[in-house]
Design a protein around this motif. Structure first.
Motif, PDB file in Angstrom:
ATOM      1  N   GLY A 148       0.801  -1.205   0.000  1.00  0.00           N
ATOM      2  CA  GLY A 148       0.000   0.000   0.000  1.00  0.00           C
ATOM      3  C   GLY A 148       0.844   1.269   0.000  1.00  0.00           C
ATOM      4  O   GLY A 148       2.068   1.244   0.004  1.00  0.00           O
ATOM      5  N   SER A 149       0.157   2.387  -0.019  1.00  0.00           N
ATOM      6  CA  SER A 149       0.826   3.679  -0.055  1.00  0.00           C
ATOM      7  C   SER A 149       1.475   3.987   1.289  1.00  0.00           C
ATOM      8  O   SER A 149       0.936   3.665   2.335  1.00  0.00           O
ATOM      9  CB  SER A 149      -0.201   4.770  -0.405  1.00  0.00           C
ATOM     10  OG  SER A 149      -0.819   4.494  -1.637  1.00  0.00           O
ATOM     11  N   ARG A 150       2.622   4.657   1.252  1.00  0.00           N
ATOM     12  CA  ARG A 150       3.365   5.014   2.462  1.00  0.00           C
ATOM     13  C   ARG A 150       3.603   6.517   2.479  1.00  0.00           C
ATOM     14  O   ARG A 150       4.585   6.998   1.890  1.00  0.00           O
ATOM     15  CB  ARG A 150       4.685   4.249   2.504  1.00  0.00           C
ATOM     16  CG  ARG A 150       4.530   2.733   2.488  1.00  0.00           C
ATOM     17  CD  ARG A 150       5.896   2.054   2.489  1.00  0.00           C
ATOM     18  NE  ARG A 150       5.775   0.608   2.512  1.00  0.00           N
ATOM     19  CZ  ARG A 150       5.666  -0.158   1.441  1.00  0.00           C
ATOM     20  NH1 ARG A 150       5.636   0.403   0.243  1.00  0.00           N
ATOM     21  NH2 ARG A 150       5.572  -1.468   1.546  1.00  0.00           N
ATOM     22  N   PRO A 151       2.754   7.286   3.146  1.00  0.00           N
ATOM     23  CA  PRO A 151       2.855   8.750   3.115  1.00  0.00           C
ATOM     24  C   PRO A 151       4.175   9.292   3.644  1.00  0.00           C
ATOM     25  O   PRO A 151       4.769  10.187   3.034  1.00  0.00           O
ATOM     26  CB  PRO A 151       1.675   9.202   3.990  1.00  0.00           C
ATOM     27  CG  PRO A 151       0.697   8.066   3.941  1.00  0.00           C
ATOM     28  CD  PRO A 151       1.537   6.836   3.860  1.00  0.00           C
ATOM     29  N   VAL A 152       4.644   8.776   4.787  1.00  0.00           N
ATOM     30  CA  VAL A 152       5.882   9.297   5.376  1.00  0.00           C
ATOM     31  C   VAL A 152       7.068   9.016   4.468  1.00  0.00           C
ATOM     32  O   VAL A 152       7.920   9.893   4.232  1.00  0.00           O
ATOM     33  CB  VAL A 152       6.112   8.696   6.778  1.00  0.00           C
ATOM     34  CG1 VAL A 152       7.466   9.122   7.327  1.00  0.00           C
ATOM     35  CG2 VAL A 152       5.004   9.128   7.731  1.00  0.00           C
ATOM     36  N   GLN A 153       7.137   7.803   3.948  1.00  0.00           N
ATOM     37  CA  GLN A 153       8.228   7.440   3.049  1.00  0.00           C
ATOM     38  C   GLN A 153       8.208   8.318   1.799  1.00  0.00           C
ATOM     39  O   GLN A 153       9.258   8.802   1.343  1.00  0.00           O
ATOM     40  CB  GLN A 153       8.114   5.975   2.658  1.00  0.00           C
ATOM     41  CG  GLN A 153       9.235   5.482   1.763  1.00  0.00           C
ATOM     42  CD  GLN A 153       9.039   4.030   1.351  1.00  0.00           C
ATOM     43  OE1 GLN A 153       7.921   3.546   1.235  1.00  0.00           O
ATOM     44  NE2 GLN A 153      10.135   3.330   1.133  1.00  0.00           N
ATOM     45  N   ALA A 154       7.024   8.537   1.248  1.00  0.00           N
ATOM     46  CA  ALA A 154       6.899   9.368   0.050  1.00  0.00           C
ATOM     47  C   ALA A 154       7.313  10.808   0.334  1.00  0.00           C
ATOM     48  O   ALA A 154       7.978  11.454  -0.483  1.00  0.00           O
ATOM     49  CB  ALA A 154       5.466   9.325  -0.471  1.00  0.00           C
ATOM     50  N   ALA A 155       6.917  11.335   1.502  1.00  0.00           N
ATOM     51  CA  ALA A 155       7.263  12.707   1.866  1.00  0.00           C
ATOM     52  C   ALA A 155       8.768  12.874   2.009  1.00  0.00           C
ATOM     53  O   ALA A 155       9.358  13.837   1.494  1.00  0.00           O
ATOM     54  CB  ALA A 155       6.557  13.093   3.163  1.00  0.00           C
ATOM     55  N   LEU A 156       9.403  11.943   2.712  1.00  0.00           N
ATOM     56  CA  LEU A 156      10.861  12.019   2.893  1.00  0.00           C
ATOM     57  C   LEU A 156      11.595  11.902   1.563  1.00  0.00           C
ATOM     58  O   LEU A 156      12.556  12.627   1.302  1.00  0.00           O
ATOM     59  CB  LEU A 156      11.323  10.913   3.847  1.00  0.00           C
ATOM     60  CG  LEU A 156      10.944  11.081   5.323  1.00  0.00           C
ATOM     61  CD1 LEU A 156      11.337   9.843   6.117  1.00  0.00           C
ATOM     62  CD2 LEU A 156      11.609  12.326   5.908  1.00  0.00           C
ATOM     63  N   PHE A 157      11.139  10.998   0.721  1.00  0.00           N
ATOM     64  CA  PHE A 157      11.781  10.787  -0.574  1.00  0.00           C
ATOM     65  C   PHE A 157      11.696  12.045  -1.428  1.00  0.00           C
ATOM     66  O   PHE A 157      12.675  12.451  -2.065  1.00  0.00           O
ATOM     67  CB  PHE A 157      11.118   9.610  -1.290  1.00  0.00           C
ATOM     68  CG  PHE A 157      11.803   9.203  -2.563  1.00  0.00           C
ATOM     69  CD1 PHE A 157      12.944   8.427  -2.534  1.00  0.00           C
ATOM     70  CD2 PHE A 157      11.305   9.598  -3.784  1.00  0.00           C
ATOM     71  CE1 PHE A 157      13.587   8.056  -3.714  1.00  0.00           C
ATOM     72  CE2 PHE A 157      11.935   9.236  -4.965  1.00  0.00           C
ATOM     73  CZ  PHE A 157      13.084   8.462  -4.921  1.00  0.00           C
ATOM     74  N   SER A 158      10.524  12.700  -1.435  1.00  0.00           N
ATOM     75  CA  SER A 158      10.344  13.908  -2.239  1.00  0.00           C
ATOM     76  C   SER A 158      11.207  15.049  -1.726  1.00  0.00           C
ATOM     77  O   SER A 158      11.807  15.786  -2.502  1.00  0.00           O
ATOM     78  CB  SER A 158       8.869  14.323  -2.237  1.00  0.00           C
ATOM     79  OG  SER A 158       8.087  13.380  -2.914  1.00  0.00           O
TER      80      SER A 158
END
Length: 236
Positions: A148-158
């Motif tokens: 599923g989607s991972r908001p924290v991981q996506a935020a850090l990556f961006s």
């Protein structure tokens, strides 16, 4: 063993699995390079700009942009995750309430993809017995089996991708005041060319086209902001 069988036994290397992270990395770094470089150039082009003004603008753009990217990605992916969770909960309830109807629904999906009706129903029954929710997750809802989607991981990556793209233009802004309008655009264009080549290569696209489009867009953005800085005559 035939050549074709040997080819498949070794595994095929497709590029579609890269599109998610590749898009995020390229967009983040590209945004960092263009937006921060453009802001620095716009400030440096103003007649009243000082070296400290230029550097402060670059640092503020880097920090603010990275945080903005992180916040935007977190909100976007969180909304996506909420939708996925709600859809899966609804699907689980439907499977528990009407397993036969859900089996027929799954079979209809396989038939629409070209599987013979009898075989489609047999496959649907086996998939329902093995992992009913997983089958509907993939084949009905179109969600990947990646947790599923991972908001924290996506935020850090961006945020990291943006900062990685922006840091070198900010360092280039440390050059003497008279050189900033040359050092920053040159640094940005080289970085954009490398990013375009990397993105094209990773995505299997023509390298020249990947380089050309990002370099032209970056040059255009910096040119417009430099013009604005020159015309206003003030630090912006």
């Amino acid at each position: 063993m035939t050549t074709d069988m040997m080819h498949h036994s070794g595994g095929e290397h497709h590029l579609m699995h890269r599109t998610g992270w590749l898009r995020a990395a390229v967009l983040g770094a590209n945004d960092g390079i263009i937006s921060v470089s453009s802001l620095i150039v716009g400030v440096a082009a103003a007649p009243g700009a000082t070296a400290s003004n230029i550097l402060l603008a670059g640092i503020a753009a880097l920090v603010g942009g990275a945080l903005s990217m992180a916040a935007g990605e977190y909100v976007s992916v969180s909304s996506q995750a909420d939708t996925e969770t709600a859809d899966l909960a609804r699907e689980a309830a439907e499977i528990a309430r009407s397993p036969l109807a859900e089996t027929r629904e799954l079979a209809a999906i396989y038939e629409a993809r070209g599987v013979a009706p009898a075989l489609a129903h047999q496959v649907a029954e086996q998939m329902m017995a093995h992992d009913a929710l997983g089958a509907h997750r993939r084949d009905e809802l179109g969600l990947a089996d990646d947790g599923g989607s991972r908001p924290v991981q996506a935020a850090l990556f961006s945020a990291i991708a943006f900062a990685a793209g922006a840091i070198l233009p900010v360092i280039a802004a440390l050059t003497p005041r008279a050189s900033v309008l040359y050092a920053v655009p040159a640094t940005a264009l080289v970085l954009l060319a490398l990013l375009g080549a990397l993105g094209a290569r990773a995505g299997g696209a023509p390298t020249g086209r990947g380089i050309l489009r990002v370099v032209l867009l970056g040059a255009m953005a910096m040119g417009v902001t430099a013009l604005i800085g020159t015309l206003t005559g003030t630090v912006i």
